[in-house]
Design an enzyme around this catalytic site. Structure first.
Site, PDB file in Angstrom:
ATOM      1  N   LYS A 138     113.077 -43.375 -60.916  1.00  0.00           N
ATOM      2  CA  LYS A 138     114.548 -43.412 -60.824  1.00  0.00           C
ATOM      3  C   LYS A 138     114.986 -43.599 -59.378  1.00  0.00           C
ATOM      4  O   LYS A 138     115.784 -44.469 -59.058  1.00  0.00           O
ATOM      5  CB  LYS A 138     115.183 -42.144 -61.366  1.00  0.00           C
ATOM      6  CG  LYS A 138     116.686 -42.050 -61.026  1.00  0.00           C
ATOM      7  CD  LYS A 138     117.302 -40.734 -61.410  1.00  0.00           C
ATOM      8  CE  LYS A 138     117.205 -39.634 -60.448  1.00  0.00           C
ATOM      9  NZ  LYS A 138     118.230 -39.515 -59.413  1.00  0.00           N
ATOM     10  N   ASN A 139     114.454 -42.779 -58.456  1.00  0.00           N
ATOM     11  CA  ASN A 139     114.964 -42.786 -57.089  1.00  0.00           C
ATOM     12  C   ASN A 139     114.553 -44.004 -56.276  1.00  0.00           C
ATOM     13  O   ASN A 139     115.095 -44.252 -55.209  1.00  0.00           O
ATOM     14  CB  ASN A 139     114.598 -41.473 -56.395  1.00  0.00           C
ATOM     15  CG  ASN A 139     115.393 -40.327 -56.992  1.00  0.00           C
ATOM     16  OD1 ASN A 139     116.423 -40.537 -57.630  1.00  0.00           O
ATOM     17  ND2 ASN A 139     114.928 -39.109 -56.793  1.00  0.00           N
ATOM     18  N   CYS A 177     124.284 -34.825 -58.974  1.00  0.00           N
ATOM     19  CA  CYS A 177     124.032 -33.435 -59.364  1.00  0.00           C
ATOM     20  C   CYS A 177     124.727 -32.468 -58.408  1.00  0.00           C
ATOM     21  O   CYS A 177     124.749 -32.692 -57.203  1.00  0.00           O
ATOM     22  CB  CYS A 177     122.539 -33.155 -59.374  1.00  0.00           C
ATOM     23  SG  CYS A 177     121.632 -34.139 -60.579  1.00  0.00           S
ATOM     24  N   ARG A 214     126.696 -31.734 -50.221  1.00  0.00           N
ATOM     25  CA  ARG A 214     125.872 -32.946 -50.070  1.00  0.00           C
ATOM     26  C   ARG A 214     126.552 -33.885 -49.066  1.00  0.00           C
ATOM     27  O   ARG A 214     127.042 -34.955 -49.421  1.00  0.00           O
ATOM     28  CB  ARG A 214     125.658 -33.623 -51.422  1.00  0.00           C
ATOM     29  CG  ARG A 214     124.929 -32.750 -52.418  1.00  0.00           C
ATOM     30  CD  ARG A 214     124.508 -33.496 -53.675  1.00  0.00           C
ATOM     31  NE  ARG A 214     123.326 -34.345 -53.435  1.00  0.00           N
ATOM     32  CZ  ARG A 214     122.677 -34.987 -54.420  1.00  0.00           C
ATOM     33  NH1 ARG A 214     123.106 -34.886 -55.673  1.00  0.00           N
ATOM     34  NH2 ARG A 214     121.620 -35.732 -54.149  1.00  0.00           N
ATOM     35  N   ASP A 228     112.759 -31.644 -56.324  1.00  0.00           N
ATOM     36  CA  ASP A 228     113.068 -32.142 -57.675  1.00  0.00           C
ATOM     37  C   ASP A 228     112.068 -31.670 -58.724  1.00  0.00           C
ATOM     38  O   ASP A 228     112.219 -31.992 -59.905  1.00  0.00           O
ATOM     39  CB  ASP A 228     113.143 -33.670 -57.664  1.00  0.00           C
ATOM     40  CG  ASP A 228     114.305 -34.178 -56.821  1.00  0.00           C
ATOM     41  OD1 ASP A 228     114.330 -35.375 -56.510  1.00  0.00           O
ATOM     42  OD2 ASP A 228     115.175 -33.363 -56.463  1.00  0.00           O
ATOM     43  N   ARG A 248     120.164 -39.212 -67.459  1.00  0.00           N
ATOM     44  CA  ARG A 248     120.389 -39.931 -66.207  1.00  0.00           C
ATOM     45  C   ARG A 248     119.080 -40.298 -65.525  1.00  0.00           C
ATOM     46  O   ARG A 248     119.002 -41.263 -64.787  1.00  0.00           O
ATOM     47  CB  ARG A 248     121.207 -39.067 -65.235  1.00  0.00           C
ATOM     48  CG  ARG A 248     122.694 -38.955 -65.536  1.00  0.00           C
ATOM     49  CD  ARG A 248     123.434 -38.408 -64.326  1.00  0.00           C
ATOM     50  NE  ARG A 248     122.912 -39.000 -63.106  1.00  0.00           N
ATOM     51  CZ  ARG A 248     122.737 -38.317 -61.976  1.00  0.00           C
ATOM     52  NH1 ARG A 248     123.037 -37.035 -61.926  1.00  0.00           N
ATOM     53  NH2 ARG A 248     122.243 -38.915 -60.907  1.00  0.00           N
TER      54      ARG A 248
HETATM   55  C1  EPZ Z   1     117.615 -37.679 -52.693  1.00  0.00           C
HETATM   56  O1  EPZ Z   1     118.956 -37.175 -52.555  1.00  0.00           O
HETATM   57  C2  EPZ Z   1     117.327 -37.661 -54.196  1.00  0.00           C
HETATM   58  N1  EPZ Z   1     118.299 -38.491 -54.868  1.00  0.00           N
HETATM   59  C3  EPZ Z   1     117.432 -36.231 -54.732  1.00  0.00           C
HETATM   60  O2  EPZ Z   1     116.976 -36.245 -56.090  1.00  0.00           O
HETATM   61  C4  EPZ Z   1     116.468 -35.331 -53.965  1.00  0.00           C
HETATM   62  O3  EPZ Z   1     116.692 -33.994 -54.356  1.00  0.00           O
HETATM   63  C5  EPZ Z   1     116.710 -35.456 -52.442  1.00  0.00           C
HETATM   64  O4  EPZ Z   1     116.660 -36.834 -52.028  1.00  0.00           O
HETATM   65  C6  EPZ Z   1     115.668 -34.697 -51.642  1.00  0.00           C
HETATM   66  O5  EPZ Z   1     114.394 -35.138 -51.949  1.00  0.00           O
HETATM   67  C7  EPZ Z   1     118.091 -39.835 -54.866  1.00  0.00           C
HETATM   68  O6  EPZ Z   1     117.123 -40.363 -54.323  1.00  0.00           O
HETATM   69  C8  EPZ Z   1     119.124 -40.668 -55.568  1.00  0.00           C
HETATM   70  P1  EPZ Z   1     118.817 -36.100 -48.781  1.00  0.00           P
HETATM   71  P2  EPZ Z   1     119.746 -37.350 -51.181  1.00  0.00           P
HETATM   72  O7  EPZ Z   1     119.757 -36.997 -48.071  1.00  0.00           O
HETATM   73  O8  EPZ Z   1     119.391 -38.649 -50.572  1.00  0.00           O
HETATM   74  C9  EPZ Z   1     121.168 -32.947 -46.031  1.00  0.00           C
HETATM   75  C10 EPZ Z   1     117.078 -36.008 -58.431  1.00  0.00           C
HETATM   76  O9  EPZ Z   1     117.000 -34.991 -59.135  1.00  0.00           O
HETATM   77  N2  EPZ Z   1     121.932 -34.123 -45.556  1.00  0.00           N
HETATM   78  O10 EPZ Z   1     117.371 -36.282 -48.566  1.00  0.00           O
HETATM   79  O11 EPZ Z   1     121.177 -37.070 -51.457  1.00  0.00           O
HETATM   80  C11 EPZ Z   1     121.459 -32.627 -47.491  1.00  0.00           C
HETATM   81  O12 EPZ Z   1     122.603 -31.817 -47.621  1.00  0.00           O
HETATM   82  C12 EPZ Z   1     117.933 -35.963 -57.133  1.00  0.00           C
HETATM   83  O13 EPZ Z   1     116.508 -37.089 -58.656  1.00  0.00           O
HETATM   84  C13 EPZ Z   1     122.849 -33.959 -44.559  1.00  0.00           C
HETATM   85  O14 EPZ Z   1     123.067 -32.845 -44.053  1.00  0.00           O
HETATM   86  O15 EPZ Z   1     119.120 -36.137 -50.337  1.00  0.00           O
HETATM   87  C14 EPZ Z   1     120.172 -31.931 -47.930  1.00  0.00           C
HETATM   88  O16 EPZ Z   1     120.225 -30.575 -47.565  1.00  0.00           O
HETATM   89  C15 EPZ Z   1     118.662 -34.677 -56.968  1.00  0.00           C
HETATM   90  N3  EPZ Z   1     123.528 -35.058 -44.119  1.00  0.00           N
HETATM   91  C16 EPZ Z   1     119.108 -32.647 -47.088  1.00  0.00           C
HETATM   92  O17 EPZ Z   1     119.773 -33.277 -46.009  1.00  0.00           O
HETATM   93  C17 EPZ Z   1     123.326 -36.317 -44.650  1.00  0.00           C
HETATM   94  O18 EPZ Z   1     123.973 -37.280 -44.246  1.00  0.00           O
HETATM   95  C18 EPZ Z   1     118.310 -33.696 -47.855  1.00  0.00           C
HETATM   96  O19 EPZ Z   1     119.230 -34.577 -48.449  1.00  0.00           O
HETATM   97  C19 EPZ Z   1     122.381 -36.458 -45.677  1.00  0.00           C
HETATM   98  C20 EPZ Z   1     121.681 -35.346 -46.121  1.00  0.00           C
END
Ligand code: EPZ
Length: 420
Positions: free
Chosen positions: A22-23, A117, A122, A306, A398
């Site tokens: 998916k991702n 989610c 986020r 995840d 999803r």
């Molecule tokens: C991706 O989300 C995945 N989604 C998520 O999977 C997964 O949990 C996550 O990466 C972590 O592995 C997709 O790929 C579509 P991040 P993403 O940016 O990109 C902080 C699932 O179940 N952050 O790596 O949104 C954020 O708050 C989903 O498939 C900032 O502070 O996650 C978090 O604490 C759920 N500022 C951390 O970084 C930013 O600009 C990691 O977030 C971006 C992120």
């Protein structure tokens, strides 16, 4: 409204074939916007996030032909719109990739605030930081994000936090930019490598994906034709590995990449399960109660957040007291309330949860609060005594393709039921 009705006390046995990730898919689809031509994407998971993305790309002017259940031909020659309404983007998180892709291709993008989610805050500050570093003017307001820049210029960007989404979005915006972009402290997840491999197969020049320093040498344009197959889903494979341990079953997980799951394998061996690497498959079996463990979720190659709820189900029936530290998301323990309804003894506070292992769970009506929590509740229903009804299964659809069919093939008694 649909729900899953599960009759439990089942030991899962047999084989399951993993779908495309998916991702990776939800990043590769918008990446096709960087190509002015036709390409074919195979091994696309037939899940709602992918179907919604295809609708959005068609709204932007792409022509999509579903040549098989998991394959599309997409023609992005004529993209005549760079604005995507919030009604469409709020349904899932990865819609934020439209920003990087449209900015990279058209020099302008206007995208509704992404949904996804509810895992706590986020923010997207790192995405915006990256776009601004490349020279874009970014505005956020009235429920949308707009980014504009006629000539994106390659530069060095240090990520303040390891972010999957920001790493991919900056890659998308940099592929056609002038000069070289370096992303430092980049995320290393397998889906990032897959997006880079896709773009490189289309003529991009991306180096170092999968390490914490990624270099993108901007190119004038990408090839206008090619075929790419999406990488197998690391998280779906991990879900079935943990389901084998929780149910004291024996499953061969086919079409997966074992090294993507090394951290999960290590934890399964630690709690007394068995894992055999079969090359492009993994066999997981266990015939005893899991042992207690301490888990800390981390960016790849650490234990994936995840798979945290699925591991939570295993630890809820483990022998002893376990602890999970969720280092990525603020609020990813909502599922523990549902497991406690099934007789588990879990205390969750902020980013930490303590699991007092119980001998068994019992069936109950439970509510999915997000995609992975939903998968965990199905696992709990399969091992619990009696009947479990899982609600809000649209979350599960999803990200998991035909999950009930796959579990049924492993011996689970699970039905998708419509309810007024
Ligand atoms: C991706 O989300 C995945 N989604 C998520 O999977 C997964 O949990 C996550 O990466 C972590 O592995 C997709 O790929 C579509 P991040 P993403 O940016 O990109 C902080 C699932 O179940 N952050 O790596 O949104 C954020 O708050 C989903 O498939 C900032 O502070 O996650 C978090 O604490 C759920 N500022 C951390 O970084 C930013 O600009 C990691 O977030 C971006 C992120």
């Amino acid at each position: 409204m649909e729900k899953f009705v599960i009759k439990g006390n089942t030991r899962l046995k047999g084989e399951v074939t993993i779908s495309g990730a998916k991702n990776a898919a939800v990043a590769i689809l918008p990446a096709t916007l960087l190509i002015k031509g036709v390409c074919r994407i195979d091994n696309l998971p037939n899940i709602s996030d992918v179907r919604i993305f295809c609708e959005i790309l068609e709204e932007l002017g792409a022509k999509i032909d579903w040549i098989k259940e998991n394959s599309i031909k997409i023609d992005t020659t004529n993209i005549d719109c760079t604005s995507v309404p919030i009604e469409m983007t709020s349904k899932f998180r990865a819609s934020y990739y439209l920003l990087g892709a449209l900015l990279g291709r058209c020099g302008s993008a206007e995208v509704g605030i992404p949904g996804g989610c509810n895992l706590g805050a986020r923010p997207i500050d790192q995405h915006i930081k990256g776009f601004e570093a490349l020279g874009a003017k970014v505005d956020v307001g009235q429920g949308k994000i707009s980014a504009k820049c006629k000539n994106l210029k390659g530069t060095s960007i240090y990520m303040d936090i390891v972010s999957v989404g920001a790493t991919i979005n900056i890659i998308l915006a940099s592929v056609l930019a002038d000069g070289t972009t370096t992303i430092d402290n980049a995320a290393k997840e397998p889906h990032i490598v897959d997006v880079a491999n896709f773009l490189n197969s289309m003529g991009a020049d991306i180096r170092g994906a999968g390490t914490d320093v990624i270099k993108i040498n901007g190119v004038k344009e990408l090839n206008t034709s090619g075929t790419y197959s999406v990488v197998p889903d690391q998280i779906e494979a991990g879900t079935f590995m943990l389901a084998a341990v929780a149910s004291r079953g024996d499953i061969i997980i086919k079409n997966c990449i074992p090294e993507h799951l090394d951290c999960v394998t290590a934890k399964i061996l630690e709690i007394g399960g068995n894992v055999e690497d079969l090359g492009d498959s993994i066999r997981v079996w266990s015939n005893k109660r899991p042992q207690k463990a301490t888990i800390k979720t981390l960016p790849y190659p650490g234990f994936p957040t995840d798979l945290q709820p699925q591991m939570g189900v295993v630890l809820s029936i483990a022998d002893g007291t376990s602890i999970i530290n969720e280092s990525i998301w603020e609020s990813r323990f909502q599922y523990t309330n549902e497991l406690n309804k099934m007789g588990a003894t879990i205390t969750a506070q902020g980013k930490t949860a303590v699991f007092e292992g119980v001998k068994s769970l019992s069936g109950s009506p439970v509510y999915a609060t997000d995609l992975r929590a939903g998968a965990a509740l199905i696992m709990a229903g399969i091992i619990a005594s009696g009947e479990t009804h899982v609600y809000n299964i649209e979350y599960i659809d999803r990200g998991y393709e035909q999950i009930e069919q796959k579990f049924r093939n492993l011996g689970a008694n699970i039905e998708r039921v419509s309810e007024e």
